[in-house]
Design a protein around this motif. Sequence first.
Motif, PDB file in Angstrom:
ATOM      1  N   PHE A 184      18.378 -41.221  26.217  1.00  0.00           N
ATOM      2  CA  PHE A 184      19.043 -42.509  26.393  1.00  0.00           C
ATOM      3  C   PHE A 184      20.098 -42.510  27.495  1.00  0.00           C
ATOM      4  CE2 PHE A 184      18.067 -42.471  21.705  1.00  0.00           C
ATOM      5  CZ  PHE A 184      16.980 -43.316  21.793  1.00  0.00           C
ATOM      6  N   SER A 185      20.233 -41.439  28.235  1.00  0.00           N
ATOM      7  CA  SER A 185      21.243 -41.389  29.292  1.00  0.00           C
ATOM      8  C   SER A 185      20.768 -40.492  30.431  1.00  0.00           C
ATOM      9  CB  SER A 185      22.581 -40.871  28.745  1.00  0.00           C
ATOM     10  OG  SER A 185      22.433 -39.562  28.241  1.00  0.00           O
ATOM     11  N   SER A 186      21.452 -40.608  31.573  1.00  0.00           N
ATOM     12  CA  SER A 186      21.097 -39.834  32.762  1.00  0.00           C
ATOM     13  C   SER A 186      22.361 -39.254  33.370  1.00  0.00           C
ATOM     14  CB  SER A 186      20.393 -40.725  33.793  1.00  0.00           C
ATOM     15  OG  SER A 186      19.241 -41.320  33.235  1.00  0.00           O
ATOM     16  N   THR A 187      22.188 -38.212  34.157  1.00  0.00           N
ATOM     17  CA  THR A 187      23.338 -37.560  34.780  1.00  0.00           C
ATOM     18  C   THR A 187      22.977 -37.039  36.166  1.00  0.00           C
ATOM     19  OG1 THR A 187      25.035 -35.845  34.458  1.00  0.00           O
ATOM     20  CG2 THR A 187      22.802 -35.309  33.767  1.00  0.00           C
ATOM     21  N   ALA A 188      23.982 -36.924  37.027  1.00  0.00           N
ATOM     22  CA  ALA A 188      23.784 -36.392  38.372  1.00  0.00           C
ATOM     23  C   ALA A 188      24.990 -35.572  38.783  1.00  0.00           C
ATOM     24  CB  ALA A 188      23.571 -37.531  39.372  1.00  0.00           C
ATOM     25  N   LEU A 189      24.734 -34.529  39.569  1.00  0.00           N
ATOM     26  CA  LEU A 189      25.784 -33.660  40.112  1.00  0.00           C
ATOM     27  C   LEU A 189      25.781 -33.782  41.624  1.00  0.00           C
ATOM     28  CD1 LEU A 189      27.856 -31.291  39.830  1.00  0.00           C
ATOM     29  CD2 LEU A 189      25.884 -29.741  39.969  1.00  0.00           C
ATOM     30  N   THR A 190      26.953 -33.996  42.227  1.00  0.00           N
ATOM     31  CA  THR A 190      27.043 -34.149  43.676  1.00  0.00           C
ATOM     32  C   THR A 190      27.468 -32.845  44.338  1.00  0.00           C
ATOM     33  OG1 THR A 190      29.371 -34.789  43.782  1.00  0.00           O
ATOM     34  CG2 THR A 190      27.766 -36.533  43.286  1.00  0.00           C
ATOM     35  N   GLU A 191      27.281 -32.781  45.639  1.00  0.00           N
ATOM     36  CA  GLU A 191      27.651 -31.579  46.385  1.00  0.00           C
ATOM     37  C   GLU A 191      29.161 -31.352  46.375  1.00  0.00           C
ATOM     38  OE1 GLU A 191      27.161 -34.033  50.606  1.00  0.00           O
ATOM     39  OE2 GLU A 191      25.880 -32.324  50.149  1.00  0.00           O
ATOM     40  N   GLY A 192      29.920 -32.396  46.058  1.00  0.00           N
ATOM     41  CA  GLY A 192      31.377 -32.254  45.939  1.00  0.00           C
ATOM     42  C   GLY A 192      31.830 -31.822  44.562  1.00  0.00           C
TER      43      GLY A 192
END
Length: 208
Positions: A184-192
Amino acid sequence: KNNYGQLGIGSYTNTTVPQQVPNLQGVKQLEAGTFHAMALTASGLVYAWGHNAEGELGNGTTSNSNIPVKMLNTGSVKSIGIGEQVSFVIRTDGSLYICGLNYSGEQCDSTGVRKTTLHKVPITEKVKMASGEYGSCMALTENGKLYTWGSNGYGKLGSGGTENSSTPQVVIDSGVIDADMGYFSSTALTEGGQVYFWGHGGTDTPSV
């Protein structure tokens, strides 16, 4: 649990100890989904086994298999990915292919018709990673752009609403190095080093 043959051991019987999957050698990548699994060999062959009612094994049938079966139309393969009743293949040229469930636009069309062999996802950039869960799909490109499509319950596509989409849409346009999808959810990791979440219990757009 092995009710669909998802253990790949040649039976539909559960096992409480590890058993080797027969006739599968030289594996360099392995992916396990809710009801099926996939393997990529060093020679570039893709195998899948388990649940196949939606064609997610990619062998042109809808019959479950308790042993690995070869996927069709794979081309030259770089990596694989898996979702719930969907399978992904990323070719060496960066193009993304998908097969399986199409209840919410997972197959990038609005027909609702499942796909039993791989076909191309309309993303022009080179894809680095693809995954999915519970009717939703995501793809991360080599230039750090994150696409989502399919079911949008609780806003987990990150598009700013809850309407399903059969067209891959950009939800973060740069800087993403990793991403994942839950039920039911999503996540993302950035280069920062920033982490974004969206969906159930949060917002319908990515937020830190």
